[in-house]
Design a protein around this motif. Structure first.
Motif, short mmCIF file in Angstrom:
data_model
loop_
_atom_site.label_atom_id
_atom_site.label_comp_id
_atom_site.label_asym_id
_atom_site.label_seq_id
_atom_site.Cartn_x
_atom_site.Cartn_y
_atom_site.Cartn_z
N ASP A 182 9.79 54.96 40.52
CA ASP A 182 9.17 55.91 41.44
C ASP A 182 8.50 55.24 42.64
O ASP A 182 7.79 55.91 43.40
N ARG A 184 8.79 54.08 46.16
CA ARG A 184 9.74 54.39 47.24
C ARG A 184 9.80 53.24 48.23
O ARG A 184 8.78 52.71 48.68
N ASP A 236 7.50 61.43 31.00
CA ASP A 236 8.66 61.69 30.15
C ASP A 236 8.31 62.80 29.16
O ASP A 236 7.15 63.08 28.89
N TRP A 265 5.13 64.44 39.73
CA TRP A 265 6.57 64.28 39.60
C TRP A 265 7.19 63.92 40.94
O TRP A 265 6.84 64.52 41.97
N ASN A 266 8.11 62.97 40.94
CA ASN A 266 8.89 62.63 42.12
C ASN A 266 10.32 63.07 41.85
O ASN A 266 11.02 62.48 41.03
N ASN A 267 10.76 64.16 42.54
CA ASN A 267 12.10 64.66 42.28
C ASN A 267 12.49 65.65 43.37
O ASN A 267 11.67 66.07 44.18
N THR A 268 13.75 65.99 43.37
CA THR A 268 14.25 67.01 44.28
C THR A 268 13.74 68.38 43.84
O THR A 268 13.18 68.53 42.74
N GLY A 271 15.33 69.17 40.56
CA GLY A 271 14.77 68.37 39.48
C GLY A 271 13.38 68.83 39.08
O GLY A 271 13.05 68.89 37.88
N LEU A 272 12.55 69.18 40.07
CA LEU A 272 11.21 69.67 39.77
C LEU A 272 11.27 71.02 39.06
O LEU A 272 10.52 71.28 38.12
N ALA A 275 12.21 70.39 35.48
CA ALA A 275 11.13 69.74 34.73
C ALA A 275 10.01 70.73 34.43
O ALA A 275 9.45 70.75 33.33
N GLY A 288 4.39 68.18 42.41
CA GLY A 288 5.64 67.48 42.63
C GLY A 288 5.99 67.34 44.10
O GLY A 288 5.59 68.14 44.94
N ASN A 290 9.31 65.41 46.76
CA ASN A 290 10.60 64.74 46.85
C ASN A 290 10.53 63.63 47.88
O ASN A 290 10.31 63.89 49.06
#
Length: 492
Positions: A182, A184, A236, A265-268, A271-272, A275, A288, A290
């Protein structure tokens, strides 16, 4: 009716020595709201260079403690620093675990090629930090890469170390584990940045980090301790399942250690959404983004810092517009649209906006709770203000009872003992006390319609156990102005 008996705690009932004895004690019947002891706990990872013992919470009052205890560039150091960036008054505790056994560190190779045909500055963004390197005209790729590696390693606060040969800059996470994925890495993090003419740079993302410490060790270490805001660096499903269970246990009537969990959370968007919709916890509040500059654990730590301060001041007031002051947001292209924000709020993910100055501001902070135990859609525990206000009311009421009736006897309503003694309490007296406290909560703006809800509340003496009162305490939490909808008509 005047009391026939007066209870004294310090004066013997059969003392014969002449003189006067006067006991001094406080009277709490009109006490203001009991202070709520807000305490934040960050749970992250430490490096071997840190002196902290694993699974041991440390009270943090100075930033330099973080580096000494957890190591420069560690997750725990970054979490504590992010909290202090937003809140320097609430009590902060940080606890860390070592990397999981056999953990693999994330890596990424950045490739610099060519020869500079003009001078300039080559800048890499590593997490939220900009690392610039001055490039002279005529500098070959290997020379530039050597300078970049040196600049990165000189910035000891970074979560990565640099190595490599020729034009390669190999970044390796200081921690072994999934957290390194995570971090960047971007080129030209500032608007004015540009790669010096003649050079090309190929950017690679951090990847292949594997392993997560077992949060059981950390949770067990603080099982009996009071913390109101707990942040986990790990997100996780196994960790979050354990955290959800721990938070729920703490919040029970017998737990008496109310706590609220925060994660990042780091996600698109997709993805978020996945999750968030996979969880259903009343006391876990994810945020979250991205491709943001700041790492997820920094987002979570700063959200907790804001919540810890402002919800202690007023648990019923929404956090909308409050700043996460040092969080580096994603580029505009990676920010969520209003439609995506609305969908995330239906999937248990808190949302945010970015103002014209580039500051991240909270939009709505919600839990992952979405359905009842039977799978029925349910918004009862949606907003963070709900469990926080209930926690505050419960804490204050329990403290008020302990202060006012610590050694009282219990009698039925209307009994002679209750009418003539000052150390006797009845269900009706407790109901009256509840009414007085609810009037206070209403004046504070925590609840509304207190008169009606107090009337609906019930206090009865338990039939099997003469030493116990059972009660149903009903409150209606005050709402917040989140939406205004109208039709604007004009005359022609």
């Amino acid at each position: 009716m005047p009391l026939d008996t007066i209870t004294l705690e310090e004066t013997p009932s059969d003392w014969r020595v002449p003189g006067t004895s006067i006991e001094v004690r406080p009277r709490y019947t009109n006490a203001g709201v009991i202070g709520y002891p807000a305490r934040a706990l960050m749970i992250g990872q430490k490096l071997a260079a840190g002196s902290a013992a694993a699974a041991t919470p440390y009270r943090i009052t100075r930033r330099e403690q973080l580096t000494a205890l957890f190591g420069a560039g560690s997750v725990a150091e970054q979490m504590g620093a992010s909290f202090l960036d937003a809140n320097t008054t609430s009590e902060l505790n940080v606890m860390a675990l070592a990397d999981a056994g056999g953990a693999v560190a994330a890596t990424a190779t950045q490739v610099i090629a060519g020869t500079a045909t003009g001078s300039g500055v080559l800048a890499f963004g590593i997490g939220p930090w900009r690392i610039p390197t001055v490039v002279a005209s005529g500098a070959a790729a290997a020379t530039v890469a050597t300078a970049v590696r040196a600049a990165i390693n000189a910035a000891t606060y970074l979560p990565v170390a640099a190595s490599g040969t020729a034009g390669n800059v190999i970044l390796t996470a200081k921690h072994g584990g999934a957290v390194g994925n995570d971090i960047r890495i971007i080129l030209n993090p500032a608007v004015e940045d540009a790669v010096p003419a003649g050079l090309t740079v190929t950017i690679a993302a951090m990847a292949s980090g594997a392993g997560v410490p077992d949060i059981d060790t950390a949770l067990a270490a603080v099982a009996a301790a009071w913390y109101t805001d707990i942040v986990s660096a790990w997100t996780d499903s196994t960790t979050l399942g354990k955290l959800d269970t721990d938070l729920a246990t703490r919040y029970t009537a017998m737990g008496k250690r109310d706590a609220f969990g925060f994660i990042g959370w780091n996600n698109t968007f997709g993805g978020l959404s996945s999750a968030g919709s996979a969880r259903n916890g009343k006391l876990l509040f994810p945020i979250g983004a991205n491709a943001a500059g700041s790492m997820p654990w920094q987002w979570a730590a700063q959200l907790a810092a804001v919540a810890c301060f402002h919800l202690t001041n007023d648990p019923a007031r929404q956090l909308r517009t409050l700043a996460l002051p040092t969080i580096v947001p994603p580029a505009p292209v990676n920010r969520f649209t209003p439609t995506e924000q609305d969908l995330l709020l239906r999937d248990g993910v808190s949302t945010w906006d970015v103002d014209t100055g580039g500051i991240v501001r909270l939009q709505r902070v919600i839990s992952t709770y979405q359905t009842s135990a039977l799978g029925v859609p349910d918004t009862a525990w949606l907003d963070i203000m709900t469990p926080r206000t209930l926690s505050r009311v419960r804490y204050d009421w329990a403290s008020y009872l302990d202060l006012n009736y610590p050694r009282h006897k219990l009698a039925d309503d209307g009994s002679p003992a209750a009418e003539h003694g000052d150390a006797v309490v009845t269900p009706r007296i407790l109901h009256t006390s509840w009414a007085a406290r609810c009037a206070l909560y209403e004046r504070l703006g925590w609840i509304e319609d207190a008169r009606r809800t107090v009337a609906l509340s019930t206090f009865v003496r338990d039939l099997p156990d003469k030493n116990r009162v059972n009660a149903v305490l009903i409150v209606r939490i005050l709402g917040n102005l989140m939406r205004f909808a109208a039709r604007l008509e004009f005359e022609v």
